[in-house]
Motif scaffolding. Structure first.
Motif, PDB file in Angstrom:
ATOM      1  N   ALA A  80       0.928  -1.241   0.071  1.00 42.65           N
ATOM      2  CA  ALA A  80       0.083  -0.075   0.010  1.00 42.65           C
ATOM      3  C   ALA A  80       0.767   1.245  -0.041  1.00 42.65           C
ATOM      4  CB  ALA A  80      -0.836  -0.024   1.139  1.00 42.65           C
ATOM      5  N   PRO A  81       0.222   2.309  -0.413  1.00 45.64           N
ATOM      6  CA  PRO A  81       1.280   3.498  -0.472  1.00 45.64           C
ATOM      7  C   PRO A  81       1.367   4.062   1.077  1.00 45.64           C
ATOM      8  CG  PRO A  81      -0.750   3.753  -2.341  1.00 45.64           C
ATOM      9  CD  PRO A  81      -0.928   2.585  -1.449  1.00 45.64           C
ATOM     10  N   GLY A  82       2.586   4.069   1.587  1.00 45.39           N
ATOM     11  CA  GLY A  82       2.699   4.333   2.657  1.00 45.39           C
ATOM     12  C   GLY A  82       2.616   5.887   3.065  1.00 45.39           C
ATOM     13  N   TRP A  83       2.409   6.781   2.226  1.00 46.61           N
ATOM     14  CA  TRP A  83       2.141   8.277   2.604  1.00 46.61           C
ATOM     15  C   TRP A  83       0.662   8.565   2.892  1.00 46.61           C
ATOM     16  CZ3 TRP A  83       3.843   6.270  -1.890  1.00 46.61           C
ATOM     17  CH2 TRP A  83       2.836   6.143  -2.914  1.00 46.61           C
ATOM     18  N   GLU A  84       0.006   7.444   2.481  1.00 47.79           N
ATOM     19  CA  GLU A  84      -1.524   7.620   2.588  1.00 47.79           C
ATOM     20  C   GLU A  84      -1.976   6.871   4.276  1.00 47.79           C
ATOM     21  OE1 GLU A  84      -4.494   6.786  -0.104  1.00 47.79           O
ATOM     22  OE2 GLU A  84      -3.074   7.103  -1.727  1.00 47.79           O
ATOM     23  N   PRO A  85      -2.357   7.821   5.041  1.00 49.89           N
ATOM     24  CA  PRO A  85      -2.686   7.264   6.319  1.00 49.89           C
ATOM     25  C   PRO A  85      -3.669   6.420   6.501  1.00 49.89           C
ATOM     26  CG  PRO A  85      -3.443   9.754   6.212  1.00 49.89           C
ATOM     27  CD  PRO A  85      -2.621   9.313   5.110  1.00 49.89           C
ATOM     28  N   ARG A  86      -4.726   6.177   5.581  1.00 49.49           N
ATOM     29  CA  ARG A  86      -5.692   5.100   5.927  1.00 49.49           C
ATOM     30  C   ARG A  86      -5.265   3.794   6.070  1.00 49.49           C
ATOM     31  NH1 ARG A  86      -8.441   4.631   0.013  1.00 49.49           N
ATOM     32  NH2 ARG A  86      -6.890   5.301  -1.272  1.00 49.49           N
ATOM     33  N   TYR A  87      -3.792   3.567   5.408  1.00 48.48           N
ATOM     34  CA  TYR A  87      -3.234   2.395   5.423  1.00 48.48           C
ATOM     35  C   TYR A  87      -2.510   2.086   6.458  1.00 48.48           C
ATOM     36  CZ  TYR A  87      -4.707   2.563   0.513  1.00 48.48           C
ATOM     37  OH  TYR A  87      -5.483   2.641  -0.717  1.00 48.48           O
ATOM     38  N   ASP A  88      -2.566   2.992   7.487  1.00 52.74           N
ATOM     39  CA  ASP A  88      -1.674   2.761   8.599  1.00 52.74           C
ATOM     40  C   ASP A  88      -2.764   1.704   9.588  1.00 52.74           C
ATOM     41  OD1 ASP A  88       0.442   4.021   7.986  1.00 52.74           O
ATOM     42  OD2 ASP A  88      -0.325   6.118   9.224  1.00 52.74           O
ATOM     43  N   TRP A  89      -2.270   1.008  10.780  1.00 54.51           N
ATOM     44  CA  TRP A  89      -2.769   0.321  11.564  1.00 54.51           C
ATOM     45  C   TRP A  89      -3.439   1.073  12.623  1.00 54.51           C
ATOM     46  CZ3 TRP A  89       1.315  -3.942  12.663  1.00 54.51           C
ATOM     47  CH2 TRP A  89       1.368  -5.130  11.552  1.00 54.51           C
ATOM     48  N   ALA A  90      -4.478   0.657  13.244  1.00 53.51           N
ATOM     49  CA  ALA A  90      -5.556   1.458  13.946  1.00 53.51           C
ATOM     50  C   ALA A  90      -5.539   0.861  15.563  1.00 53.51           C
ATOM     51  CB  ALA A  90      -6.857   1.456  13.271  1.00 53.51           C
ATOM     52  N   GLY A  91      -4.592  -0.063  15.786  1.00 51.79           N
ATOM     53  CA  GLY A  91      -4.741  -0.611  16.966  1.00 51.79           C
ATOM     54  C   GLY A  91      -4.785  -2.086  17.008  1.00 51.79           C
ATOM     55  N   TRP A  92      -5.189  -2.788  17.827  1.00 49.17           N
ATOM     56  CA  TRP A  92      -5.090  -4.473  18.027  1.00 49.17           C
ATOM     57  C   TRP A  92      -6.515  -4.856  18.349  1.00 49.17           C
ATOM     58  CZ3 TRP A  92      -0.634  -4.936  15.852  1.00 49.17           C
ATOM     59  CH2 TRP A  92       0.519  -4.284  16.335  1.00 49.17           C
ATOM     60  N   VAL A  93      -6.601  -5.919  17.725  1.00 53.90           N
ATOM     61  CA  VAL A  93      -8.155  -6.891  18.093  1.00 53.90           C
ATOM     62  C   VAL A  93      -8.024  -7.291  19.589  1.00 53.90           C
ATOM     63  CG1 VAL A  93      -9.338  -8.996  17.688  1.00 53.90           C
ATOM     64  CG2 VAL A  93      -8.483  -7.454  15.805  1.00 53.90           C
ATOM     65  N   PRO A  94      -8.745  -6.876  20.462  1.00 56.15           N
ATOM     66  CA  PRO A  94      -8.499  -7.291  21.860  1.00 56.15           C
ATOM     67  C   PRO A  94      -8.763  -8.917  21.934  1.00 56.15           C
ATOM     68  CG  PRO A  94     -10.250  -5.518  21.547  1.00 56.15           C
ATOM     69  CD  PRO A  94     -10.072  -6.086  20.062  1.00 56.15           C
ATOM     70  N   TYR A  95      -8.049  -9.166  23.254  1.00 53.40           N
ATOM     71  CA  TYR A  95      -7.747 -10.557  23.192  1.00 53.40           C
ATOM     72  C   TYR A  95      -9.388 -11.279  23.621  1.00 53.40           C
ATOM     73  CZ  TYR A  95      -6.507 -14.965  25.651  1.00 53.40           C
ATOM     74  OH  TYR A  95      -6.390 -16.302  26.133  1.00 53.40           O
ATOM     75  N   GLY A  96     -10.130 -10.595  24.307  1.00 48.03           N
ATOM     76  CA  GLY A  96     -11.422 -10.905  24.252  1.00 48.03           C
ATOM     77  C   GLY A  96     -12.380 -11.437  22.953  1.00 48.03           C
ATOM     78  N   GLN A  97     -11.797 -10.641  22.012  1.00 49.63           N
ATOM     79  CA  GLN A  97     -12.607 -10.556  20.547  1.00 49.63           C
ATOM     80  C   GLN A  97     -11.956 -11.735  19.516  1.00 49.63           C
ATOM     81  OE1 GLN A  97     -13.969  -6.442  19.275  1.00 49.63           O
ATOM     82  NE2 GLN A  97     -13.768  -6.060  21.588  1.00 49.63           N
TER      83      GLN A  97
END
Length: 824
Positions: free
Chosen positions: A499-516
């Motif tokens: 993915a284009p690294g300069w587009e912030p929509r492709y950055d990760w947004a956190g982690w799937v919680p362990y309970g999920q």
């Protein structure tokens, strides 16, 4: 005449002396298994026993001494394995193997395995750090007081263990955990394969080449071929032919160059890296208590990747498969709970196209600021690789905000990309500083119930694993444990391609919680009859998070489910029969196309006769299984090479089977894939080529052909498995059945020039746990406990493993063969 007699006597004496010296060396190279041996650093004596199954039992006064003794024993039995693995992850192979391994060293230095390991160790919980430090102290104690001769690998290569530092350090254990995450949790190779293939096929064909999971739509609707053309990512040169970075001059150089190139090429590839596990509730067993079976599929090696041991100390009593390099039982049981792993295979690695600043090549593009491009300098780290017999090789590691720039270390990237405009950087969960996998494994070894195990594994990080578990109370459960990223709703690429690294929509947004994370049998009232996993898609329909797209095709899972459902009440023999099953549903699917293939080859009638009544059983003695395997290989080449080109195909094939593409082409009669002659003609031509190959190798009598002759399980030694004269001694080889899609798996690398159908990736161990009486549990793996080639225990499990027989896995064995006391 008298001088001839004297010369003869002299030669005889010299031979006798040489024989005595060799015999003395062989005797001294084997470990002390009985009596008393000093181990400086212990706090109290430790008893080390080997039982009739050759499982090592360690009884210590404290957990610290138990971990120490395991390190000592691993050094005794697996010293070269530890040394080689340490050099791989530290990027120091070239110090002892020369410039042929430079590509591997550069890749591992670029990834920064040891820098990440040190960050993780620095913030590790004291209880986990204590275990790693005790273990490394045990390895060092063995070498400090060593009376055992070094194994032949050290002598032949002129290596002294720990020559560049300590023999093993706590940070090395963290590093080895990351190497396992790299082996099992990497998919950057699949992302790069899509990028490479999009250069020559359109996006519709790309999805036929890398199809989504059966029954699912593609994870992304992005037109990748158009995107990458518009960005101008590819080199404009007409030829992208690979050139050698390191000339191979000697036999060892050439062998290690082959290994190094394969390691670098296959890193970041998860296809085929799977396992089987299933757990059956007591309502479906003869005893009324659960049964659990596990056979993790890994690359076969000699010595094996596993070492079976029991660790016993106050608050610690655990038994099962340990990994040389780590102080814990990774797969096994305590007195009251058992567990097994399979690879989840989520997308935890993303490649980012980083745009180079045209005005300053030392900078890469950031997310725009006020609608204008922003730039930042690469983070730089200087590295220097020592090379045996050559000057040191300095190089600079570049990193971006996402992670290390792989394009600086992977030659294939430079052959594809215009590196003056773009590079590829890697974001990978396992490199994060908060990786607490060691803590989770330490606590899992202390668990006494399913609930305790679930709690312990909440800290598990990488690689994400499916854990199937059962306890003596009758509880069974499944949980996917580990860190997997959340992706934003507007992330339309979803991590399946660069993915284009300069587009912030492709950055990760956190982690799937362990309970999920996906689970079964965890919530109150959720009590399944059984749970099975064979690396299929684990998320149920409607699951809230995107975990990935590239699951294993469900042939193994479907077969396991069918066999579990076919028997109302299971026992240990039925578990063993399931682990031995060699019916290939994938073979059965394509058989009609092979049976209808027309070939003018003189052996075609005999081959078709062998196929009559054949239902897809891939037994070692089957001629039909061999005909099918070579036919589907030739057919895959015939369909894909014209579309991808010979070089791209060679780079992709082997680690990717492309069976889905072949199935789609034949079943749909697709004219594009089957051009120019059509699918029926392609199938017939492939049979002709296959029979020509087989006739040259095995003769004219089709009835005498056997799949096992072409498909031996080949547990290769590193590095001597690549040397013909030494491989016969150091490799472990035994005929087997199975294929990539059978429960009793036997994955092969059809792009290998020498042994294209050798079984390279299979059940690295098999274990069955009976929760009615855990002392009835059993195991086997494919070589032997010892990593010392002259030991009778180096390959003594091979035939049992091939025949799917087992050894007892008992905490209280009836027969102890050896007893050694380690004294402070």
């Amino acid at each position: 005449m008298i001088w001839c007699k004297r010369l003869g006597w002299l030669l005889l004496v010299l031979l006798l002396v040489a024989g005595c010296v060799a015999g003395l060396y062989l005797w001294r190279s084997l470990p002390v298994l009985d009596g008393t041996q000093r181990a400086a650093g212990l706090h109290a004596p430790v008893r080390v026993q080997r039982d009739a199954s050759d499982v090592t039992h360690i009884q210590a006064a404290t957990p610290r001494d138990a971990w120490f003794a395991l390190g000592f024993v691993h050094a005794q039995e697996r010293g070269w394995q530890l040394e080689f693995n340490r050099r791989v992850m530290r990027g120091t192979l070239s110090e002892v193997l020369g410039e042929a391994t430079l590509e591997t060293d550069k890749l591992l230095r670029t990834l920064g395995i040891m820098q990440a390991a040190q960050r993780q160790l620095d913030r590790m919980a004291p209880e986990a750090r204590e275990a790693l430090q005790a273990y490394s102290a045990g390895i060092q104690s063995f070498y400090d007081g060593r009376t055992q001769a070094l194994s032949p690998e050290f002598l032949l290569l002129g290596v002294r263990p720990g020559a560049s530092g300590n023999a093993w350090e706590a940070v090395d254990s963290v590093g080895w955990s990351l190497m396992m995450a790299l082996d099992l949790g990497g998919n950057w190779g699949t992302e790069f394969a899509r990028l490479s293939s999009a250069q020559v096929v359109d996006t519709q064909r790309l999805w036929e080449l890398f199809p989504p999971y059966p029954g699912e739509a593609p994870a992304s609707d992005v037109d990748f071929a158009a995107l990458y053309r518009q960005l101008g990512v590819y080199r404009t040169q007409a030829s992208t032919k690979t050139t050698d970075l390191t000339p191979a001059t000697g036999v060892i150089d050439r062998a290690m160059l082959q290994w190094s190139e394969a390691f670098s090429r296959d890193a970041g590839t998860v296809e085929g890296k799977g396992s089987n596990a299933w757990v059956v509730a007591g309502s479906h067993t003869t005893t009324g208590k659960p049964l659990l079976a596990n056979d993790p599929h890994l690359g076969l090696s000699a010595p094996a990747i596993w070492y079976f041991a029991r660790l016993q100390a106050p608050a610690l009593d655990v038994m099962g498969a340990t990994l040389p390099g780590l102080p814990f039982v990774v797969l096994g049981r305590t007195r009251s709970v058992a567990w097994g792993f399979t690879n989840t295979g989520p997308d935890v690695q993303d490649l980012y196209l980083e745009q180079i600043n045209p005005a300053n090549p030392k900078e890469y593009r950031l997310p725009d600021v006020a609608g204008q491009p922003a730039w930042a300098p690469f983070t730089l780290r200087e590295e220097r690789i020592q090379v045996k017999g050559k000057p040191d090789v300095p190089f600079t590691v570049r990193s971006t905000r996402h992670g290390p720039v792989l394009s600086d270390a992977q030659q294939a990237h430079g052959n594809l990309l215009d590196l003056n405009r773009y590079v590829l950087a890697l974001r990978w969960t396992a490199l994060d500083a908060d990786n607490d996998t060691a803590l989770a494994m330490k606590r899992a070894n202390e668990a006494g119930s399913v609930d305790a195990l679930l709690s312990a594994l909440a800290d598990y990080h990488s690689p994400m694993q499916n854990v199937l578990m059962a306890d003596t109370s009758g509880r069974i459960a499944y949980k996917a444990v580990g860190r997997v990223p959340l992706r934003r709703p507007d992330n339309d690429i979803r991590g399946i391609a660069p993915a284009p690294g300069w587009e912030p929509r492709y950055d990760w947004a956190g982690w799937v919680p362990y309970g999920q994370t996906p689970q079964q049998g965890v919530e109150e009232g959720d009590r399944p009859a059984w749970v099975a996993n064979a690396n299929q898609r684990v998320a149920a329909a409607g699951y809230a998070h995107f975990l990935g797209q590239d699951w294993a095709v469900p042939y193994r899972f479907d077969r396991i489910e069918a066999l579990l459902g076919a028997t109302p009440e299971h026992d240990i023999p039925s578990m063993a029969r399931l682990q031995s099953d060699q019916l290939s549903l994938a073979t059965r699917r394509l058989l009609p196309h092979l049976r209808s293939a027309n070939s003018a080859h003189p052996l075609a009638p005999a081959a078709q006769q062998a196929l009559q009544g054949y239902a897809g059983d891939t037994a070692a003695g089957s001629a039909a299984a061999l005909v099918f395997a070579v036919w589907v290989d030739e057919l895959t080449r015939g369909l894909l090479v014209p579309r991808l080109g010979a070089e791209k195909f060679a780079a992709l094939y082997g680690k990717r089977h492309f069976r889905g593409t072949v199935e789609f082409a034949l079943e749909s009669g697709d004219a594009w894939w089957c051009a120019p002659s059509g699918c029926a003609q392609q199938a017939g031509d492939a049979l002709t080529r296959a029979l020509t190959r087989l006739q040259a190798l095995y003769g004219d009598d089709v009835g005498q052909w056997q799949w096992g002759a072409a498909h031996p399980a080949l547990s290769g030694h590193r590095p001597f498995g690549n040397l013909v004269l030494l491989a016969r001694w150091f490799d472990v080889k035994v005929p087997t059945g199975g294929d990539t899609f059978t429960v009793n798996v036997g994955q092969y690398w059809p792009n290998d020039a020498k042994t294209p159908f050798a079984n390279r990736h299979a059940a690295s161990l098999r274990a069955i746990y009976d929760l009615d009486d855990l002392e009835r549990s059993q195991f086997i793996y494919q070589t032997g406990q010892s990593g010392l080639v002259f030991s009778g225990r180096y390959r003594d499990m091979a035939q049992e493993w091939a025949q799917v027989r087992y050894r007892a896995l008992r905490m209280d064995p009836a027969n102890i063969r050896h007893t050694l006391t380690l004294a402070p």
